[in-house]
Design a protein around this motif. Structure first.
Motif, mmCIF file in Angstrom:
data_model
loop_
_atom_site.group_PDB
_atom_site.id
_atom_site.type_symbol
_atom_site.label_atom_id
_atom_site.label_comp_id
_atom_site.label_asym_id
_atom_site.label_seq_id
_atom_site.Cartn_x
_atom_site.Cartn_y
_atom_site.Cartn_z
ATOM 1 N N MET A 1 0.830 -1.190 0.000
ATOM 2 C CA MET A 1 0.000 0.000 0.000
ATOM 3 C C MET A 1 0.875 1.254 0.000
ATOM 4 O O MET A 1 0.577 2.203 -0.719
ATOM 5 N N GLN A 2 1.919 1.196 0.783
ATOM 6 C CA GLN A 2 2.807 2.357 0.822
ATOM 7 C C GLN A 2 3.512 2.555 -0.510
ATOM 8 O O GLN A 2 3.640 3.692 -0.967
ATOM 9 N N ALA A 3 3.938 1.465 -1.143
ATOM 10 C CA ALA A 3 4.606 1.584 -2.442
ATOM 11 C C ALA A 3 3.643 2.123 -3.486
ATOM 12 O O ALA A 3 3.990 3.009 -4.268
ATOM 13 N N GLN A 4 2.436 1.604 -3.497
ATOM 14 C CA GLN A 4 1.467 2.044 -4.491
ATOM 15 C C GLN A 4 1.127 3.516 -4.316
ATOM 16 O O GLN A 4 1.078 4.261 -5.283
ATOM 17 N N SER B 1 2.918 5.799 -2.927
ATOM 18 C CA SER B 1 4.058 6.669 -3.217
ATOM 19 C C SER B 1 4.281 6.805 -4.723
ATOM 20 O O SER B 1 4.719 7.845 -5.199
ATOM 21 N N LEU B 2 3.961 5.744 -5.473
ATOM 22 C CA LEU B 2 4.132 5.793 -6.923
ATOM 23 C C LEU B 2 2.973 6.497 -7.623
ATOM 24 O O LEU B 2 3.171 7.177 -8.635
ATOM 25 N N THR B 3 1.758 6.302 -7.104
ATOM 26 C CA THR B 3 0.566 6.906 -7.719
ATOM 27 C C THR B 3 -0.306 7.507 -6.606
ATOM 28 O O THR B 3 -1.365 6.976 -6.280
ATOM 29 N N PRO B 4 0.144 8.618 -6.027
ATOM 30 C CA PRO B 4 -0.555 9.177 -4.858
ATOM 31 C C PRO B 4 -1.983 9.646 -5.129
ATOM 32 O O PRO B 4 -2.772 9.736 -4.184
ATOM 33 N N ASP B 5 -2.331 9.915 -6.375
ATOM 34 C CA ASP B 5 -3.676 10.399 -6.674
ATOM 35 C C ASP B 5 -4.663 9.281 -6.963
ATOM 36 O O ASP B 5 -5.852 9.532 -7.160
ATOM 37 N N LYS B 6 -4.182 8.046 -7.013
ATOM 38 C CA LYS B 6 -5.063 6.925 -7.311
ATOM 39 C C LYS B 6 -5.464 6.207 -6.022
ATOM 40 O O LYS B 6 -4.610 5.909 -5.191
ATOM 41 N N PRO B 7 -6.743 5.920 -5.880
ATOM 42 C CA PRO B 7 -7.163 5.145 -4.705
ATOM 43 C C PRO B 7 -6.693 3.697 -4.842
ATOM 44 O O PRO B 7 -6.337 3.255 -5.929
ATOM 45 N N PHE B 8 -6.669 3.007 -3.729
ATOM 46 C CA PHE B 8 -6.286 1.600 -3.797
ATOM 47 C C PHE B 8 -7.305 0.766 -3.046
ATOM 48 O O PHE B 8 -8.034 1.255 -2.188
#
Length: 151
Positions: A1-4, A6-13
């Protein structure tokens, strides 16, 4: 979650996390079991009574709640041999340790989500299922209802 994030901060997960606890196999490291050593030597009869008493004290169950009838096929603690008691107590210790370990891991997740600034909360999970955004103001106003029939 942290990697995602940090790579795409504007996208929800979306994260689906399914802990194995607390069903078999009950795998938990010895350091987690140690605090529970001897905690269940009194047996499951007394544990059952004590658990209900604590639930009433905490308001988890109503004051008039009663234990279910004793299950057929389950011996009373005093009917067990010394070895059976030893094994049963160890199994209860292991189960409790597994639950504690899981609680710890859930707290780690919540701490990480909080640190990331993405922890959302609600007192009504159905809001999210129905596309309704909850508000902190409503949550604060509902705090006294947590755990009750309206939450």
């Amino acid at each position: 979650m942290q990697a995602q994030t940090s790579l795409t901060p504007d996208k929800p997960f979306f994260a689906y996390l399914s802990f194995g606890a607390v069903h078999a196999p009950h795998h938990v490291a010895p350091p987690w079991r140690q605090p529970y050593h001897g905690r269940f030597d009194h047996g499951w009869d007394l544990q059952r009574d004590g658990t209900l008493a604590r639930q009433k004290e905490l308001g988890v169950v109503p004051p008039q709640a009663e234990l279910a009838p004793w299950p057929q096929g389950v011996p009373r603690w005093e009917q067990l041999s010394a070895q059976q008691k030893q094994v049963a107590a160890a199994l209860m210790e292991n189960y409790a340790a597994f639950a504690a370990h899981t609680d710890h891991q859930v707290n780690r997740l919540l701490d990480a989500l909080t640190a990331m600034g993405v922890l959302d909360g609600t007192t009504n999970e159905l809001f999210a299922f129905n596309g309704i955004q909850d508000t902190i103001e409503r949550l604060v106003a509902e705090l006294d209802k947590l755990g009750g029939p309206e939450s």
